[in-house]
Design an enzyme around this catalytic site. Structure first.
Site, PDB file in Angstrom:
ATOM      1  N   ARG A  85     -19.286 -10.450 -24.477  1.00 30.88           N
ATOM      2  CA  ARG A  85     -18.747 -10.358 -23.115  1.00 30.88           C
ATOM      3  C   ARG A  85     -19.383  -9.163 -22.440  1.00 30.88           C
ATOM      4  O   ARG A  85     -19.555  -8.104 -23.076  1.00 30.88           O
ATOM      5  CB  ARG A  85     -17.227 -10.130 -23.119  1.00 30.88           C
ATOM      6  CG  ARG A  85     -16.412 -11.190 -23.776  1.00 30.88           C
ATOM      7  CD  ARG A  85     -16.399 -12.499 -23.039  1.00 30.88           C
ATOM      8  NE  ARG A  85     -15.913 -12.386 -21.675  1.00 30.88           N
ATOM      9  CZ  ARG A  85     -16.050 -13.352 -20.762  1.00 30.88           C
ATOM     10  NH1 ARG A  85     -16.674 -14.471 -21.060  1.00 30.88           N
ATOM     11  NH2 ARG A  85     -15.580 -13.198 -19.551  1.00 30.88           N
ATOM     12  N   HIS A 103     -27.903  -4.516 -31.027  1.00 30.38           N
ATOM     13  CA  HIS A 103     -28.617  -5.575 -30.331  1.00 30.38           C
ATOM     14  C   HIS A 103     -29.823  -5.992 -31.173  1.00 30.38           C
ATOM     15  O   HIS A 103     -30.546  -5.124 -31.691  1.00 30.38           O
ATOM     16  CB  HIS A 103     -29.075  -5.080 -28.947  1.00 30.38           C
ATOM     17  CG  HIS A 103     -29.794  -6.133 -28.179  1.00 30.38           C
ATOM     18  ND1 HIS A 103     -29.135  -7.163 -27.533  1.00 30.38           N
ATOM     19  CD2 HIS A 103     -31.119  -6.346 -27.984  1.00 30.38           C
ATOM     20  CE1 HIS A 103     -30.025  -7.951 -26.959  1.00 30.38           C
ATOM     21  NE2 HIS A 103     -31.236  -7.485 -27.219  1.00 30.38           N
ATOM     22  N   THR A 135     -23.954   1.683 -21.926  1.00 29.70           N
ATOM     23  CA  THR A 135     -23.857   2.143 -20.541  1.00 29.70           C
ATOM     24  C   THR A 135     -23.588   0.909 -19.680  1.00 29.70           C
ATOM     25  O   THR A 135     -23.572  -0.215 -20.194  1.00 29.70           O
ATOM     26  CB  THR A 135     -25.171   2.823 -20.094  1.00 29.70           C
ATOM     27  OG1 THR A 135     -26.236   1.890 -20.264  1.00 29.70           O
ATOM     28  CG2 THR A 135     -25.458   4.074 -20.893  1.00 29.70           C
ATOM     29  N   ASP A 139     -27.383  -4.004 -22.377  1.00 29.26           N
ATOM     30  CA  ASP A 139     -28.372  -3.732 -23.436  1.00 29.26           C
ATOM     31  C   ASP A 139     -29.278  -2.541 -23.113  1.00 29.26           C
ATOM     32  O   ASP A 139     -30.485  -2.555 -23.411  1.00 29.26           O
ATOM     33  CB  ASP A 139     -29.207  -5.000 -23.743  1.00 29.26           C
ATOM     34  CG  ASP A 139     -28.345  -6.135 -24.280  1.00 29.26           C
ATOM     35  OD1 ASP A 139     -27.321  -5.849 -24.920  1.00 29.26           O
ATOM     36  OD2 ASP A 139     -28.687  -7.309 -24.051  1.00 29.26           O
ATOM     37  N   GLU A 168     -29.857  -5.080 -39.642  1.00 30.31           N
ATOM     38  CA  GLU A 168     -28.703  -4.667 -38.824  1.00 30.31           C
ATOM     39  C   GLU A 168     -27.592  -4.128 -39.717  1.00 30.31           C
ATOM     40  O   GLU A 168     -26.938  -3.129 -39.402  1.00 30.31           O
ATOM     41  CB  GLU A 168     -28.160  -5.852 -38.010  1.00 30.31           C
ATOM     42  CG  GLU A 168     -29.093  -6.328 -36.907  1.00 30.31           C
ATOM     43  CD  GLU A 168     -28.487  -7.461 -36.089  1.00 30.31           C
ATOM     44  OE1 GLU A 168     -27.283  -7.411 -35.796  1.00 30.31           O
ATOM     45  OE2 GLU A 168     -29.224  -8.402 -35.743  1.00 30.31           O
TER      46      GLU A 168
HETATM   47  C1  GAR Z   1     -25.961  -9.920 -34.240  1.00 26.73           C
HETATM   48  O1  GAR Z   1     -27.281 -10.304 -34.498  1.00 26.73           O
HETATM   49  C2  GAR Z   1     -25.918  -8.898 -33.118  1.00 26.73           C
HETATM   50  O2  GAR Z   1     -27.012  -8.019 -33.124  1.00 26.73           O
HETATM   51  C3  GAR Z   1     -25.956  -9.793 -31.912  1.00 26.73           C
HETATM   52  O3  GAR Z   1     -25.126 -10.868 -32.222  1.00 26.73           O
HETATM   53  C4  GAR Z   1     -25.158 -11.071 -33.635  1.00 26.73           C
HETATM   54  C5  GAR Z   1     -23.744 -11.090 -34.135  1.00 26.73           C
HETATM   55  O4  GAR Z   1     -23.699 -11.444 -35.482  1.00 26.73           O
HETATM   56  N1  GAR Z   1     -25.517  -9.105 -30.707  1.00 26.73           N
HETATM   57  C6  GAR Z   1     -26.007  -9.323 -29.511  1.00 26.73           C
HETATM   58  O5  GAR Z   1     -26.852 -10.168 -29.276  1.00 26.73           O
HETATM   59  C7  GAR Z   1     -25.430  -8.444 -28.414  1.00 26.73           C
HETATM   60  N2  GAR Z   1     -26.275  -8.412 -27.275  1.00 26.73           N
HETATM   61  P1  GAR Z   1     -22.443 -11.082 -36.357  1.00 26.73           P
HETATM   62  O6  GAR Z   1     -21.222 -11.672 -35.636  1.00 26.73           O
HETATM   63  O7  GAR Z   1     -22.689 -11.795 -37.662  1.00 26.73           O
HETATM   64  O8  GAR Z   1     -22.361  -9.603 -36.497  1.00 26.73           O
END
Ligand code: GAR
Length: 210
Positions: A85, A103, A135, A139, A168
């Site tokens: 969101r 991200h 911010t 992103d 990540e």
């Molecule tokens: C992750 O790859 C995260 O970096 C990305 O969504 C995925 C969530 O996976 N976030 C974004 O794209 C935010 N802009 P998860 O629910 O398994 O952590």
């Protein structure tokens, strides 16, 4: 002890990495009741909350309800972990310096969605993930740590996404711990670790089991 709130919208694998790193998670909050990560959190005895964005007339009223729920837990840090969101400027301001996001790209490249597909299409040779302070601009925000994941010639978006996701799971707990422990010096957009820990991970298959 500092306290962490995690916001999710989906499967919550980053949430899980934060919990499994032993960080002090006070609660997990989702905007979707069907987020897979909520089931795992409940099974592990973590408090969960759902603030359904569809039950709010507009973004400010959703953000207000979300902030009220977050504040009941009095967190020191709020971590977005696949929270899909866009948050309003007043919300971001309320948690300035302690609202963090992960991200799946080397920001400022590839903001927004479908980052792995777009990285392959663009022909870049290095991709990755970024943990940054949030911010008002989507992103963007001061970078805490980045993981560099090489793009292989035979990569497709799924294969690349899988390697980035593993990276990540290493960098997010590391950066959130820095924030919780006050191990960061911030000057404008520049953030440095006080003890000079490296703010990158070279995830080429030869490092840290990737
Ligand atoms: C992750 O790859 C995260 O970096 C990305 O969504 C995925 C969530 O996976 N976030 C974004 O794209 C935010 N802009 P998860 O629910 O398994 O952590």
């Amino acid at each position: 002890m500092s306290r962490l709130i995690i916001l999710i919208s989906g499967r919550g694998s980053n949430m899980r990495a934060l919990v499994e790193a032993g960080l002090p998670v006070a609660a997990v909050i989702s905007n979707r009741a069907d987020a897979g990560g909520l089931v795992w959190a409940r099974e592990h005895g973590i408090a969960t909350e759902v603030i359904d964005h569809r039950l709010h007339v507009d973004r400010p009223s959703f953000d207000q309800a979300l902030a009220e729920t977050i504040d009941r837990y009095r967190p020191d840090v709020v971590a977005l972990a696949g929270f899909m969101r866009i948050l309003s400027a007043p919300f971001v301001e309320r948690y300035r310096g302690r609202l963090v996001n992960i991200h799946p790209s080397l920001l400022p490249a590839f903001t927004g969605l479908h980052t792995h597909e777009r990285a392959i299409e663009a022909g870049v040779k290095c991709h990755g993930a970024t943990v940054h302070l949030v911010t008002a601009e989507l992103d963007h925000g001061p970078v805490l740590i980045q993981a560099i994941v090489p793009v292989r010639q035979d990569d497709d978006p799924e294969r690349l996404a899988e390697r980035v996701l593993r990276a990540e799971h290493i960098i997010y707990p590391r950066a959130v711990r820095w924030l919780l422990e006050g191990n960061l010096d911030m000057t404008g957009d520049h953030v440095r670790t006080r003890d000079a820990q490296p703010q990158y991970l070279w995830a080429d298959g030869s490092a840290e089991g990737l």
